[in-house]
Design an enzyme around this catalytic site. Sequence first.
Site, short mmCIF file in Angstrom:
data_model
loop_
_atom_site.label_atom_id
_atom_site.label_comp_id
_atom_site.label_asym_id
_atom_site.label_seq_id
_atom_site.Cartn_x
_atom_site.Cartn_y
_atom_site.Cartn_z
N GLU A 117 134.12 99.48 -10.58
CA GLU A 117 134.26 98.04 -10.85
C GLU A 117 135.71 97.65 -11.09
OE1 GLU A 117 131.84 95.91 -10.67
OE2 GLU A 117 130.25 97.40 -10.45
N TYR A 148 136.73 102.53 -1.75
CA TYR A 148 135.57 101.99 -1.03
C TYR A 148 135.62 102.38 0.44
CZ TYR A 148 134.04 99.05 -4.92
OH TYR A 148 133.56 98.61 -6.12
N ASN A 178 128.59 84.57 -5.08
CA ASN A 178 128.88 84.30 -6.48
C ASN A 178 130.12 83.41 -6.57
OD1 ASN A 178 129.42 84.60 -9.26
ND2 ASN A 178 130.37 86.61 -8.93
N LYS A 239 134.88 94.56 1.44
CA LYS A 239 135.21 93.30 2.11
C LYS A 239 136.31 93.53 3.13
CE LYS A 239 133.92 89.99 -1.45
NZ LYS A 239 133.27 90.91 -2.42
#
Length: 348
Positions: A117, A148, A178, A239
């Site tokens: 996170e 990632y 979000n 992303k």
Amino acid sequence: KYLLLFFLSVFPLCLLNGWPTGFQSLPAINPSTFSSTHRNVTILLWYWPFNRPFSLRGDVCWDLYRIPGCRLVDQRSLFPSADVVVFHNRELVIGHQKLPFDLPRPQGQRWAWMSLEAPLYNGNLRNYGHIFNMTITYRRDADITVPYGELLPKVTEEHLQEDSPLNKTSLVCWVVSNYRSQHKRSQVYKQLNATVPVKVYGRWTKRPLPSKALLPTISRCYFYLAFENSVGKDYITEKLWRNAYLSGAVPVVLGPPLSDYKAVAPPNSLIHVDEFASVKDLGKYLQQLAMDKKRYNEYFTWKHQWKVKLYTDWRERLCKICSQYNSLPQQKVYSDLEAWVSHFIPNT
Ligand SMILES: *[C@@H]1O[C@H](CO)[C@@H](O)[C@H](O)[C@H]1NC(C)=O
Ligand SMILES: *[C@@H]1O[C@H](CO)[C@@H](O)[C@H](O)[C@H]1NC(C)=O
Ligand SMILES: *[C@@H]1O[C@H](CO)[C@@H](O)[C@H](O)[C@H]1NC(C)=O
Ligand SMILES: *[C@@H]1O[C@H](CO)[C@@H](O)[C@H](O)[C@H]1NC(C)=O
């Protein structure tokens, strides 16, 4: 022949850019010869992240990732023989797992703190000082870096379908579920949308994308806003690696400083919001670039040399401990984990 090709294609690039930090090759060691000369390293996962267990049957690290000498276990009874005990942060902070302070900690055993996170979403870590010996996270300065995604050199020049028609229907696309108006990314989006059309998908605009439709949809955009929900050192998520790099849209990134991106991504593979004096300038640049086919295509030349590798399996991250176990410092304690995690980034 392939080896020669590899060096010919990769070495000049490395001279220019340095080796990509995540680069690693698979060891070609036979596990049986390995285990006769080395002892196994035992990695104990105390609680499965998000309470979702995966199979640890067989020699998982060897079978799945060709990493020898690694015994990955999740039975707490093996605590006394574990070299490393791994604690995933989320279940610690929400109280689903507790640190086993009641058990005598064997000499030399390391406790590892693991999280993917951004700092903002790790909760309060003030009580976790003087406990952990190592960190497992996406940061380059973690003891075990688990990004990632990363780029690996292509061994042979695979042919790129360069002449495929661009078939783009939108200039800029953004996918957001979000939406929070106080996020930096929302402000940049609003300013950008005032300059150039931005097509928005996701729950926020009630145009949700099923996961199968995500990459095909993004592929029809010239640019994709790979805007992280939170700004943190090295916090670069799927992303970029997946949504942008695998879809064929050029990423416009907002997240850590450009230098963090440059350390892991090739030059001319992305556009950083901070490279422009204003969001309006960014918008104008995107508009011009989309009209200049040659310059636009230069944002894809990195694909000749590099291929994207995504990391999605916790087992792969845990097995990585073994491949780096022998280079861990003999003695290390995170005396102030909170300070380390919230690593201050000067506001640019
Ligand atoms: C190491 O672990 C593997 C997989 O669990 C096992 O097959 C092997 O016998 C072990 N080797 C030693 C030396 O303990
Ligand atoms: C171009 O995109 C449209 C959807 O916008 C799709 O229907 C069509 O098949 C695509 N054409 C090519 C050549 O990929
Ligand atoms: C984005 O721009 C379009 C066209 O100018 C406008 O209709 C739309 O309301 C804008 N969206 C937001 C959320 O501001
Ligand atoms: C790990 O941290 C503990 C707690 O601070 C410390 O007592 C121990 O010596 C450390 N072990 C290693 C291998 O660094």
